[in-house]
Design an enzyme around this catalytic site. Structure first.
Site, PDB file in Angstrom:
ATOM      1  N   ASN A  39       0.693  -1.069  -0.153  1.00 19.79           N
ATOM      2  CA  ASN A  39      -0.077   0.142  -0.083  1.00 19.79           C
ATOM      3  C   ASN A  39       1.001   1.112  -0.002  1.00 19.79           C
ATOM      4  O   ASN A  39       1.622   1.637   0.825  1.00 19.79           O
ATOM      5  CB  ASN A  39      -0.933  -0.099   1.294  1.00 19.79           C
ATOM      6  CG  ASN A  39      -1.890   1.108   1.348  1.00 19.79           C
ATOM      7  OD1 ASN A  39      -1.798   2.098   0.602  1.00 19.79           O
ATOM      8  ND2 ASN A  39      -2.541   1.143   2.406  1.00 19.79           N
ATOM      9  N   ARG A  77      -2.778  -2.118  -3.284  1.00 16.07           N
ATOM     10  CA  ARG A  77      -3.829  -1.551  -3.018  1.00 16.07           C
ATOM     11  C   ARG A  77      -3.979  -0.334  -3.775  1.00 16.07           C
ATOM     12  O   ARG A  77      -2.919   0.609  -3.756  1.00 16.07           O
ATOM     13  CB  ARG A  77      -4.109  -1.066  -1.568  1.00 16.07           C
ATOM     14  CG  ARG A  77      -5.115  -0.400  -1.131  1.00 16.07           C
ATOM     15  CD  ARG A  77      -4.783   0.746   0.045  1.00 16.07           C
ATOM     16  NE  ARG A  77      -6.179   1.471   0.172  1.00 16.07           N
ATOM     17  CZ  ARG A  77      -6.045   2.453   0.620  1.00 16.07           C
ATOM     18  NH1 ARG A  77      -5.085   3.205   1.236  1.00 16.07           N
ATOM     19  NH2 ARG A  77      -7.230   3.430   1.027  1.00 16.07           N
ATOM     20  N   HIS A 103     -12.911   2.788   0.388  1.00 14.14           N
ATOM     21  CA  HIS A 103     -12.884   1.679   1.560  1.00 14.14           C
ATOM     22  C   HIS A 103     -13.630   0.561   0.947  1.00 14.14           C
ATOM     23  O   HIS A 103     -14.155  -0.284   1.982  1.00 14.14           O
ATOM     24  CB  HIS A 103     -13.984   2.097   2.930  1.00 14.14           C
ATOM     25  CG  HIS A 103     -13.060   3.355   3.557  1.00 14.14           C
ATOM     26  ND1 HIS A 103     -13.730   4.201   4.393  1.00 14.14           N
ATOM     27  CD2 HIS A 103     -11.796   3.384   3.703  1.00 14.14           C
ATOM     28  CE1 HIS A 103     -12.812   5.118   4.727  1.00 14.14           C
ATOM     29  NE2 HIS A 103     -11.635   4.582   4.806  1.00 14.14           N
ATOM     30  N   ARG A 106     -11.229  15.487   8.020  1.00 12.31           N
ATOM     31  CA  ARG A 106     -12.059  15.899   7.097  1.00 12.31           C
ATOM     32  C   ARG A 106     -13.452  16.275   7.404  1.00 12.31           C
ATOM     33  O   ARG A 106     -13.968  15.704   8.277  1.00 12.31           O
ATOM     34  CB  ARG A 106     -12.353  14.828   5.872  1.00 12.31           C
ATOM     35  CG  ARG A 106     -10.874  14.178   5.228  1.00 12.31           C
ATOM     36  CD  ARG A 106     -11.348  13.069   4.323  1.00 12.31           C
ATOM     37  NE  ARG A 106     -10.012  12.581   3.691  1.00 12.31           N
ATOM     38  CZ  ARG A 106      -9.683  11.311   3.736  1.00 12.31           C
ATOM     39  NH1 ARG A 106     -10.681  10.423   4.456  1.00 12.31           N
ATOM     40  NH2 ARG A 106      -8.599  10.904   3.334  1.00 12.31           N
ATOM     41  N   GLU A 119      -8.884  -5.742   5.112  1.00 10.22           N
ATOM     42  CA  GLU A 119      -8.464  -5.499   3.610  1.00 10.22           C
ATOM     43  C   GLU A 119      -7.483  -6.144   3.006  1.00 10.22           C
ATOM     44  O   GLU A 119      -7.396  -6.588   1.838  1.00 10.22           O
ATOM     45  CB  GLU A 119      -8.137  -3.858   3.547  1.00 10.22           C
ATOM     46  CG  GLU A 119      -9.556  -3.082   3.967  1.00 10.22           C
ATOM     47  CD  GLU A 119      -9.026  -1.855   4.425  1.00 10.22           C
ATOM     48  OE1 GLU A 119      -8.603  -1.528   5.409  1.00 10.22           O
ATOM     49  OE2 GLU A 119      -9.394  -0.905   3.504  1.00 10.22           O
TER      50      GLU A 119
END
Ligand code: ADP
Length: 395
Positions: free
Chosen positions: A7, A89, A178, A237, A381
């Site tokens: 990743n 990823r 996601h 965020r 994941e």
């Protein structure tokens, strides 16, 4: 069969070496401050090493990781030939990719075309892919996309109410993120529910947070949008707001559009409202001491989650299970309790004892007479990336 999972971010990379057949993780770690100085955390054989080590580019970082895997007393394989394939990823697959793919030049060129939609992520993924191809030229590389699972959303969910030409000409639509986690968690939930047709709402609550409505294993709506900025209130965020806030603050604060989007991505959310931290643990601590803005930020976060749960339950026409996952979803009992409280009218009844019980693995935390199941399902994941990579490359 061992899969190297990568990743790659702009100045960091996370990795794992996994056997997808039995989910065993042989090694995992993180390279940080790439291009600045370089820091490695590597875990293997139940030992964790932390080292400051020069990483001028991602290439040195990956070389250092491969060296850790194959050399020294902590090695887990004898040489890189024991790695069968590499799973990457990738944040943005746009409308090109609705599932994982083996990476060839065509895939790479599509990832490059998608850079305007994911300027912070896709360039780093491309760098990671190119270096793996260079360092391990005989190994197949697979891309697993955060957006792919959401490609089943109907147009009525993914379209924004802007002129249709902006969708056609500029790809302006909801993509969702996601997806790998929403897929994994909803799939686990379906197994726990043990029935054919399922209506599941997944709350992935980490630093970045998103919710997904999943019907019969397919995403039908999700809270993140064109970028991960839309939807829930997150660590830094803002999530949803009136888009006119942007031009208003641009004038008031004399910021460019780019600076303002950065402000909404990096300085807002829990951090911006509480003024304390983006880390929920610190905010919970402050709120327990009576800090009002900490309490406000927690209430705002929970209200937003609740709003999405109710709207998705409406879209699904009922809900069999609400699932909590990721750092906050798995660990913050106070958030789960606040989110579920008041939803009893929808058949959502949390068992307060089970909710605070600290246990590992998938678990049910609803009251016995709750019509809707409430699950904590730790996301994985990496396992999805390893399995997809293995399935696509085993031949
Ligand atoms: P990401 O992968 O998006 O960076 P994580 O899934 O690791 O994020 O989640 C990080 C968040 O989880 C942080 O806000 C952190 O405070 C929160 N978190 C982790 N453990 C706990 C805990 N025990 N109680 C409350 N919040 C927690």
């Amino acid at each position: 069969m061992l899969v190297f999972i990568l990743n790659a971010g702009s100045s960091s990379l996370k990795y794992q070496l996994m056997n997808p057949e039995n989910s065993e993780v042989l090694a995992s770690g993180l390279c940080e401050r790439i291009g600045i100085d370089g820091r490695l955390v590597h875990e293997a054989n139940d030992k964790k090493i932390k080292e400051e080590i020069s990483m001028p580019t991602h290439k040195e970082a990956i070389e250092i990781v491969l060296n850790c895997l194959t050399n020294g007393e902590n090695k887990v394989i004898n040489n890189i030939d024991e790695i069968s394939s590499i799973g990457h990823r990738v944040v943005h697959g746009g409308e090109y990719f609705s599932k994982s793919v083996i990476i060839d030049d065509d895939v790479l060129s599509k990832l490059e075309k998608l850079i305007p939609l994911a300027p912070l992520h896709n360039p780093a993924h491309i760098v990671g892919i190119k270096i793996c191809r260079e360092l391990m030229p005989t190994k197949p590389n697979v891309a697993v996309f955060d957006t792919a699972f959401h490609q089943t959303m109907p147009a009525s969910s993914y379209m924004y109410a802007v002129p249709y030409a902006d969708y056609k000409d500029h790809g302006v639509r909801k993509y969702g993120f996601h997806g790998t986690s929403h897929y994994y968690v909803s799939n686990e939930a379906s197994k726990l529910l043990n029935k054919e047709n399922t209506k599941v709402i997944v709350c992935h609550l980490g630093n970045g947070s998103s919710i997904c409505a999943v019907q019969d294993g397919k995403s039908i709506d999700t809270s993140m949008g064109l970028t991960p900025l839309e939807g829930l209130m997150m660590g830094t965020r803002s999530g949803d707001l009136d888009p006119a806030v942007i031009s208003y603050l641009m004038q008031k604060k004399e910021m460019s559009a780019e600076q303002l989007v950065n402000y909404l991505n990096k300085e807002s959310g829990l951090l911006g409202v509480s003024g304390i931290s983006s880390d929920l643990r610190e905010i919970i601590e402050a709120s327990a001491k009576g800090d009002e803005r900490a309490m406000l930020s927690i209430d705002m976060k929970c209200n937003r989650i609740k709003k999405y749960i109710c709207s998705y339950a409406g879209m699904l026409g009922g809900v069999d299970a609400i699932c909590f996952t990721a750092g906050i979803g798995e660990n913050a009992d106070i958030i789960r309790e606040k989110v579920c409280s008041g939803l009893e009218f929808m058949g959502i009844k949390l068992d307060k004892e089970k909710n605070i019980n600290r246990m590992d693995g998938n678990r049910e935390i609803n009251h016995d007479d709750s019509r809707t199941k409430i699950f904590i399902i730790p996301t994985n994941e990496e396992l999805v990336i390893a399995k997809d990579t293995y399935e696509l490359t085993k031949a």
